[in-house]
Design an enzyme around this catalytic site. Structure first.
Site, PDB file in Angstrom:
ATOM      1  N   CYS A 144       0.838  -1.215   0.000  1.00 27.51           N
ATOM      2  CA  CYS A 144       0.000   0.000   0.000  1.00 27.51           C
ATOM      3  C   CYS A 144       0.863   1.251   0.000  1.00 27.51           C
ATOM      4  CB  CYS A 144      -0.924  -0.030   1.218  1.00 27.51           C
ATOM      5  SG  CYS A 144      -1.835   1.503   1.471  1.00 27.51           S
TER       6      CYS A 144
ATOM      7  N   CYS B  55       0.249   3.471   3.039  1.00 27.50           N
ATOM      8  CA  CYS B  55       0.880   2.899   4.233  1.00 27.50           C
ATOM      9  C   CYS B  55       2.368   3.268   4.291  1.00 27.50           C
ATOM     10  CB  CYS B  55       0.713   1.383   4.245  1.00 27.50           C
ATOM     11  SG  CYS B  55      -1.014   0.824   4.232  1.00 27.50           S
TER      12      CYS B  55
END
Length: 442
Positions: free
Chosen positions: A39, A42
């Site tokens: 991600c 993230c």
């Protein structure tokens, strides 16, 4: 090297969590980042999260900071209700609180300290009340003893503490300018004044607190607009350029501020006021290019919006525009109907393609040109294969027909050869018979 050392030291205060976390967490308060290794958001949060871990450790907070790979421990993540990445949760006993604010160090730490503390914080003195009032732009206070209203106040606090603080105080702790019609009471201090909750006029306590947790006038961005959607209010925005100090930009902003301040009693239950810097976000929301400065009123519950039918010159013009919206005479645009949804899909697709080509033309050509080229080649191959197949089938049928003709009747040459063969066979027979007769004579 210094940056790497700082990042590494920050990461040391963030614990990597595994399947044992489910059993070991109950005795502590945890602030956890559920992430996915692939991600992009993230990865962007990771250095901020390391700073959060360092800051929480340095201030001596009882909150422990950790992170968990939700793809490796999907069963635990699912149990905590993780649906996207990254998801930030504060886990306190059997309760799990979602963080929905900006992903900055200060905002995350503020959230953790607020939720980790008591639901209702007592204010024992006027000095403490003044100190807290200076720190918080919006302040909710319960005044009185035990009552059904206090029980409801505690229940609402357990739900909305993720957004704001909740306090309690005795009547003698309040400032001298405060007058209460009766006790117990719930109050909100903001915008330099205070407002008392009235069950008959304001309805449900939870809905009232959710509406009043914002200041009367805000600097609105995309995240704030998303949060305002939970209030059920219409949002009146002056769309301006903060860097532009021209009279028109300043005037529209001042008009919205004056209406928010002077007409609060008339409009605060139905409207939230503010200004937005630039028109990029509002253009994507309205699927239109608004010329700034301008004023727009948004209904975030159904994606409708209202534009003034004439130029807003004064506060009176703005008040008239708002009254037209309330009585239904102003024309609503947009909405969430089927045609608008189709339009939204087309607009989002066009915007995505345009942004890709604008940021990286070569990447855009590769991403969109390559699939189109492959599809074109496939279509050409399919069409060509069908045409050649028809030709081969026609030629095969023709050849098969010719073979059948040759087999049934034969060519003229073969028929001639057949006749000659028969003549030759008969001549030989006659010669043999003649030889036999001659031999008998002999």
């Amino acid at each position: 090297a210094v940056v790497a050392h700082v990042v590494a030291s920050g990461a040391g205060f963030v614990e990597d969590l595994d399947e044992s976390f489910k059993e070991n967490r109950k005795d502590d308060i945890w602030l956890v980042d559920f992430y996915a290794p692939w991600c992009g958001h993230c990865k962007k949060l990771e250095p901020v999260w390391n700073e959060v871990g360092t800051e929480m450790r340095n201030m001596g907070s009882p909150v422990k900071v950790g992170k968990m790979d939700a793809t490796s421990f999907s069963s635990i993540a699912s149990e905590f209700g993780v649906r996207g990445y990254p998801t930030i949760k504060l886990l306190k006993g059997d309760l799990a609180y979602n963080y929905r604010g900006p992903r900055t160090k200060d905002d995350i730490i503020e959230f953790a300290n607020r939720v980790a503390g008591p639901l209702i914080r007592p204010l024992p003195s006027q000095h403490m009340f003044e100190h807290v009032q200076k720190r918080h732009r919006v302040l909710f206070v319960y005044v009185g003893g035990e009552s059904p209203l206090k029980e409801k106040y505690i229940e609402v606090a357990s739900e909305l503490i993720v957004y704001t603080y909740f306090f309690s105080a005795s009547e003698d702790v309040l400032p001298e300018y405060v007058t209460l019609p009766e006790l117990p009471a719930v109050m909100v201090f903001k915008d330099g004044t205070y407002f008392v909750y009235d069950e008959y006029e304001d309805g449900d306590l939870s809905s009232w607190i959710n509406r009043e947790r914002f200041q009367g006038y805000l600097h609105v961005d995309g995240f704030t607009l998303y949060e305002l959607g939970d209030t059920g209010k219409l949002v009146a925005i002056a769309v301006i350029d903060d860097k532009n100090s021209s009279v028109e930009h300043t005037r529209l902003k001042s008009i919205i501020q004056e209406v928010a301040r002077d007409y609060r009693d008339h409009f605060h239950r139905d409207f939230q006021f503010g200004h937005m810097d630039g028109n990029d976000y509002i253009n994507s929301l309205l699927m239109d290019d608004l010329t700034i400065p301008t004023i727009v009123v948004l209904n975030t519950s159904n994606q409708q919006y209202f534009l003034p039918d004439r130029h807003i010159e004064s506060t009176e013009d703005m008040v008239q525009f708002i009254n037209n919206i309330l009585d239904g005479t102003a024309e609503a645009q947009g909405g969430d109907g089927l045609l608008q949804r189709i339009k939204r899909i087309i607009y989002d697709a066009k915007s995505t393609i345009a942004s890709v080509f604008k940021s990286s033309p070569l990447l855009g050509c590769f991403l969109f040109g390559l699939p189109l080229g492959v599809i074109s080649i496939m279509c050409y191959g399919i069409c060509t294969a069908d045409t050649e197949g028809e030709v081969f089938e026609h030629e095969g049928a023709k050849k098969e027909s010719g073979d059948r003709e040759l087999t049934d009747e034969g060519s003229e040459e073969e028929q001639e050869e057949e006749k000659n063969g028969k003549y030759t066979e008969l001549s030989d027979g006659e010669l043999k018979q003649k030889d036999i007769v001659e031999k008998k004579k002999d």
